[in-house]
Design a protein around this motif. Structure first.
Motif, PDB file in Angstrom:
ATOM      1  N   HIS A  38      68.824  37.376  77.259  1.00 56.04           N
ATOM      2  CA  HIS A  38      67.503  37.941  76.972  1.00 56.04           C
ATOM      3  C   HIS A  38      66.515  37.483  78.046  1.00 56.04           C
ATOM      4  O   HIS A  38      66.304  36.288  78.249  1.00 56.04           O
ATOM      5  CB  HIS A  38      67.049  37.480  75.580  1.00 56.04           C
ATOM      6  N   GLY A  39      65.891  38.437  78.720  1.00 54.61           N
ATOM      7  CA  GLY A  39      65.008  38.106  79.829  1.00 54.61           C
ATOM      8  C   GLY A  39      63.840  37.229  79.429  1.00 54.61           C
ATOM      9  O   GLY A  39      63.513  36.250  80.110  1.00 54.61           O
ATOM     10  N   GLU A  40      63.188  37.567  78.306  1.00 57.36           N
ATOM     11  CA  GLU A  40      62.032  36.766  77.884  1.00 57.36           C
ATOM     12  C   GLU A  40      62.448  35.356  77.496  1.00 57.36           C
ATOM     13  O   GLU A  40      61.734  34.381  77.771  1.00 57.36           O
ATOM     14  CB  GLU A  40      61.340  37.447  76.699  1.00 57.36           C
ATOM     15  N   GLN A  41      63.624  35.251  76.895  1.00 54.92           N
ATOM     16  CA  GLN A  41      64.110  33.920  76.518  1.00 54.92           C
ATOM     17  C   GLN A  41      64.388  33.081  77.753  1.00 54.92           C
ATOM     18  O   GLN A  41      64.086  31.889  77.804  1.00 54.92           O
ATOM     19  CB  GLN A  41      65.385  34.044  75.670  1.00 54.92           C
ATOM     20  N   LEU A  43      62.928  33.385  80.590  1.00 50.16           N
ATOM     21  CA  LEU A  43      61.625  33.024  81.159  1.00 50.16           C
ATOM     22  C   LEU A  43      61.079  31.771  80.482  1.00 50.16           C
ATOM     23  O   LEU A  43      60.563  30.861  81.138  1.00 50.16           O
ATOM     24  CB  LEU A  43      60.644  34.192  80.996  1.00 50.16           C
ATOM     25  N   LEU A  44      61.201  31.733  79.160  1.00 49.87           N
ATOM     26  CA  LEU A  44      60.676  30.595  78.405  1.00 49.87           C
ATOM     27  C   LEU A  44      61.506  29.332  78.603  1.00 49.87           C
ATOM     28  O   LEU A  44      60.961  28.235  78.752  1.00 49.87           O
ATOM     29  CB  LEU A  44      60.640  30.937  76.913  1.00 49.87           C
ATOM     30  N   SER A  84      60.434  25.021  74.012  1.00 56.98           N
ATOM     31  CA  SER A  84      60.683  26.420  74.375  1.00 56.98           C
ATOM     32  C   SER A  84      61.939  26.964  73.707  1.00 56.98           C
ATOM     33  O   SER A  84      61.977  28.136  73.309  1.00 56.98           O
ATOM     34  CB  SER A  84      60.793  26.544  75.901  1.00 56.98           C
ATOM     35  N   THR A  88      59.851  28.080  70.220  1.00 57.82           N
ATOM     36  CA  THR A  88      59.344  29.391  70.636  1.00 57.82           C
ATOM     37  C   THR A  88      60.451  30.447  70.675  1.00 57.82           C
ATOM     38  O   THR A  88      60.318  31.513  70.068  1.00 57.82           O
ATOM     39  CB  THR A  88      58.670  29.271  72.011  1.00 57.82           C
ATOM     40  N   GLY A  89      61.523  30.157  71.405  1.00 56.49           N
ATOM     41  CA  GLY A  89      62.593  31.139  71.531  1.00 56.49           C
ATOM     42  C   GLY A  89      63.252  31.461  70.208  1.00 56.49           C
ATOM     43  O   GLY A  89      63.498  32.626  69.887  1.00 56.49           O
ATOM     44  N   LEU A 181      55.580  36.481  67.291  1.00 58.83           N
ATOM     45  CA  LEU A 181      55.587  36.537  68.751  1.00 58.83           C
ATOM     46  C   LEU A 181      54.290  35.978  69.330  1.00 58.83           C
ATOM     47  O   LEU A 181      54.308  35.132  70.241  1.00 58.83           O
ATOM     48  CB  LEU A 181      55.789  37.988  69.198  1.00 58.83           C
ATOM     49  N   ASN A 185      53.983  32.082  71.151  1.00 60.07           N
ATOM     50  CA  ASN A 185      53.566  31.956  72.548  1.00 60.07           C
ATOM     51  C   ASN A 185      52.262  31.172  72.673  1.00 60.07           C
ATOM     52  O   ASN A 185      52.102  30.360  73.594  1.00 60.07           O
ATOM     53  CB  ASN A 185      53.408  33.343  73.175  1.00 60.07           C
TER      54      ASN A 185
END
Length: 260
Positions: A38-41, A43-44, A84, A88-89, A181, A185
């Motif tokens: 997962h791209g956003e994951q 990133l975090l 993270s 968050t993730g 979400l 964040n």
């Protein structure tokens, strides 16, 4: 004559769920692959902590006190990695799984709900181990010289993972996915700025500092710094704060988490 007839045995189907340990391992592997793809994951969990470590080590943006900046920053970035991944993730992924009915469908499978949570926990631990290897290697390349007994940081990070996993599941299981979400964040940024990760707690006013020291990320970053930067023994005060957050957050998550 077939082999079955020759041996006198019968091949009959045996419909039954796989052993529980195999189902949990399969769920953990699936959760890990989904998280790492997962791209956003990514990133975090990977990009932001690594960039912060490199940037703040190379450029004197904040006063980190005497000594090498990377010696101050590396323990804080390891604490941020726990936030993270475990908070968050996990909160964002679980919140959207709940919204789209994935949790409801998995709840009807042979895998029990507590087994699903075990699978998620194992995925978090695997990801956190990969993060630790990456960030430790990057910090060592930047000149980091860790001290102390490595067992103490391991205990602190496990306590921190338990505390933030409980908070992440509590958030994901009680509010809508979109709100999860946004909140996850926002909390990530606030903890980054006020949790002693890159800005020393000594830079805050005394009254505010007393409150910030009670946050789990502050206890984790301060405890890791006491051991890895100063070579201190196990910081029992910070460990107690993390243990208290773990008990409260996991108990609340077990009590209020909604699967649908």
């Amino acid at each position: 004559m077939t082999a079955t007839e020759a041996t006198g045995t019968a091949l009959t189907p045996r419909p039954a769920p796989a052993p529980l340990s195999r189902m949990i391992a399969a769920q953990a592997a699936l959760e890990t692959r989904m998280l790492l793809r997962h791209g956003e994951q990514l990133l975090l969990t990977v990009v932001i902590p690594t960039l912060l470590l490199v940037l703040f080590s190379a450029v004197r943006i904040v006063d980190t006190g005497d000594g090498e900046r990377v010696d101050f920053l590396a323990p804080g970035i390891l604490a941020l990695a726990v936030v993270s991944t475990a908070f968050t993730g996990q909160a964002i992924a679980t919140g959207f799984e709940r919204r789209y009915g994935v949790l409801k469908r998995l709840g009807a499978s042979p895998l029990p709900r507590w087994g699903l949570l075990c699978g998620k926990t194992c995925a978090v631990l695997v990801t956190l181990a990969l993060q630790t290897v990456l960030l430790t290697g990057t910090a060592l390349a930047l000149g980091w010289s860790p001290r102390g007994n490595p067992l103490a940081p391991a205990v602190l990070m496990l306590l921190g993972t338990a505390a933030f996993s409980g908070l992440g599941l509590l958030l994901a299981g009680t509010v809508r996915a979109e709100a999860t979400l946004a909140a996850a964040n926002l909390i990530f940024i606030l903890l980054l700025l006020g949790g002693g990760v890159v800005v020393p707690l000594e830079n805050f006013p005394d009254a505010l500092r007393g409150l910030l020291e009670l946050l789990p990320v502050s206890a984790l970053s301060t405890g890791l710094r006491d051991v890895l930067q100063d070579g201190a023994a196990m910081p029992w005060g910070q460990a107690a704060v993390l243990a208290a957050w773990s008990v409260v957050s996991l108990t609340a998550a077990a009590r209020f988490f909604r699967w649908e």
